[in-house]
Write an enzyme that holds these catalytic residues in place. Structure first.
Site, short mmCIF file in Angstrom:
data_model
loop_
_atom_site.label_atom_id
_atom_site.label_comp_id
_atom_site.label_asym_id
_atom_site.label_seq_id
_atom_site.Cartn_x
_atom_site.Cartn_y
_atom_site.Cartn_z
N TYR A 116 -3.30 -0.90 7.84
CA TYR A 116 -4.35 -2.06 8.21
C TYR A 116 -4.56 -1.93 9.58
O TYR A 116 -3.82 -1.31 10.59
CB TYR A 116 -3.70 -3.47 8.07
CG TYR A 116 -3.40 -3.77 6.44
CD1 TYR A 116 -4.70 -4.32 5.86
CD2 TYR A 116 -2.06 -3.65 5.98
CE1 TYR A 116 -4.59 -4.42 4.50
CE2 TYR A 116 -2.18 -4.02 4.53
CZ TYR A 116 -3.26 -4.48 3.67
OH TYR A 116 -3.02 -4.58 2.54
N ARG B 119 0.80 -1.12 0.15
CA ARG B 119 0.14 -0.03 -0.11
C ARG B 119 0.95 1.39 0.05
O ARG B 119 1.03 2.01 0.89
CB ARG B 119 -0.85 -0.16 1.26
CG ARG B 119 -2.05 -1.11 0.89
CD ARG B 119 -3.20 -0.82 1.98
NE ARG B 119 -4.36 -1.71 1.23
CZ ARG B 119 -5.48 -1.74 2.16
NH1 ARG B 119 -5.60 -1.11 3.29
NH2 ARG B 119 -6.56 -2.43 1.48
N ASP C 120 -3.78 -2.02 -7.00
CA ASP C 120 -4.24 -2.47 -5.59
C ASP C 120 -5.48 -3.37 -5.85
O ASP C 120 -6.70 -2.72 -5.79
CB ASP C 120 -4.55 -1.25 -4.78
CG ASP C 120 -4.66 -1.85 -3.39
OD1 ASP C 120 -5.04 -2.93 -3.17
OD2 ASP C 120 -4.62 -0.97 -2.45
N SER D 56 -8.27 -3.19 -3.02
CA SER D 56 -9.08 -2.03 -3.15
C SER D 56 -10.14 -1.89 -4.05
O SER D 56 -11.28 -1.79 -3.79
CB SER D 56 -8.31 -0.70 -3.24
OG SER D 56 -7.41 -0.63 -1.81
N GLN E 47 -1.11 2.14 -6.20
CA GLN E 47 -2.43 2.18 -6.00
C GLN E 47 -3.13 1.76 -7.41
O GLN E 47 -4.52 1.29 -6.92
CB GLN E 47 -2.90 3.69 -5.60
CG GLN E 47 -2.60 4.14 -4.47
CD GLN E 47 -3.11 5.66 -4.20
OE1 GLN E 47 -3.17 6.33 -5.04
NE2 GLN E 47 -2.88 6.01 -2.92
#
Length: 401
Positions: A230, A122, A130, A133, A127
């Site tokens: 997290y 992360r 990901d 996500s 991004q």
């Protein structure tokens, strides 16, 4: 360079690892693309769409795998699928390595290098890759729709000549990507939404979406987030205080959506039998963590359980239930990752093992499990015992044990 896109073999998997859009991009990157016949059918992508984008349609997985330098999948290959893999090929998929059990061994024995898209770090640069996500976003949305489909009342307040229908009260447990999307979706449907999470940063996010934040906000709460964003495992004392607050809150709710996960660990139990039994008949719980043990004590994988009139929804692989959109997003994640592995000038594979994204996601390299959390520990060489000092005592050296 050749890349293969096989049809997923797991019965609950409707997604596919490439879209016509990403096939075109892969070709521009220098790949010959082979898509197994029927790979995209369950995601509403016919073979013709891939052909139009420039891919070749392979009759079966063996043909698709044959000679492929890269194999892009959604889920980890089943043991039977590894037979068609070329030694030295790159396999890129959601590997779920910590729950893979014996399925990693045949993959390693095939001599491939395997990357886990579910371990993308992360960091800002990653991004666009990901997967957790992109897929969790859809799962959070679908969870609320699943709740609405079994909830026997309306979500929004409705005023009619015959009287007023009160709005549904929704609690979302876990305000990560899935939870935030669940909050937004429930609000759009007109519900009164509350949410809880152990990460301090989530409070402002919940409130920005119009939700009420519910948590025991003590000193431990302020430290309850890892550097990677997290949730940390909380102390037993905190869990008891939070459970008491949640028990009080749940009893007033019509719908609860749970999304709490701890990477590499079983899902935390957030809802006990007693909490379920405190809810009024007709209430609904949707457990998005059911595949890793479940956040609710009574949830069952792949089932909708009715306990004293409370329905507990435990659908498996929720993103796959929105296969078209989930595939489109996943395919872009995959393409963005593959782009890292290719030299754009020579249009050849060139893996930079110093890249954090590459290093963090590599589980198997050249047929050996290399990820620090999974690699077999090498036995330390035997050492000769140190000579006894002349004067000994039993005091600790500060190292423990």
């Amino acid at each position: 360079m050749k890349i293969a896109i096989p049809k997923e073999q797991r019965p609950d998997e409707a997604r596919v690892a490439a879209s016509p859009e990403t096939v075109k991009k892969l070709i521009n990157l220098g790949f010959e693309v082979a898509v197994e016949s029927g790979a995209g059918v369950r995601a509403a992508i016919p073979d013709e769409a891939y052909e139009k984008a420039g891919a070749k349609i392979a009759a079966d997985a063996t043909v698709a795998f044959g000679g492929a330098d890269v194999v892009a999948k959604v889920r980890r290959p089943l043991p039977g699928e590894t037979k068609g893999l070329k030694s030295g090929a790159l396999v890129i998929c959601i590997l779920d390595p910590f729950r893979a059990g014996d399925e990693l061994d045949p993959l390693a024995k095939s001599g491939v290098t395997a990357f886990a898209m579910d371990l993308i770090p992360r960091i800002t640069r990653a991004q666009s890759m990901d997967v957790l996500s992109s897929q969790s976003n859809l799962a959070g949305y679908k969870a609320v729709l699943d709740a609405a489909s079994v909830y026997g009342s309306a979500f929004p307040q409705m005023m009619t000549a015959a009287g007023t229908v009160p709005p549904a009260k929704v609690l979302v447990m876990g305000a990560g990507v899935a939870g935030l999307q669940a909050i937004a979706t429930a609000k759009r449907l007109g519900a009164i939404v509350s949410a809880t999470d152990v990460r301090p940063a989530s409070k402002e996010q919940v409130q920005s979406l119009g939700g009420k934040f519910v948590a025991v906000e003590d000193e431990e709460f302020k430290q309850a987030e890892t550097a990677g964003g997290y949730a940390k495992e909380m102390s037993e004392e905190y869990k008891k205080k939070q459970a008491a607050l949640i028990a009080e809150t749940i009893a007033k709710m019509d719908i609860v959506v749970t999304t709490a996960l701890i990477p590499g660990r079983p899902a935390p139990k957030l809802i006990t039998r007693e909490m379920v039994e405190s809810m009024k008949p007709g209430s609904v719980i949707v457990d998005l963590a059911v595949e890793t043990g479940g956040n609710c004590e009574l949830s069952q994988p792949g089932k909708v359980v009715d306990h004293n009139g409370v329905k507990i929804v435990g659908h498996l692989n929720v993103p796959s239930r929105l296969a078209a959109d989930a595939s489109a997003l996943y395919a872009r994640n995959i393409y963005n990752f593959i782009e890292l592995l290719v030299d754009k000038e020579s249009k050849q594979l060139k893996v930079n093992w110093e890249d954090k994204i590459v290093a963090d996601t590599c589980i198997i390299r050249d047929g050996k499990v290399v990820h620090p959390a999974l690699a077999p520990k090498e036995a330390e060489p035997a050492q000769e015992p140190a000579p006894e000092p002349e004067n000994t005592d039993n005091s600790s050296d500060g190292q423990g044990g």
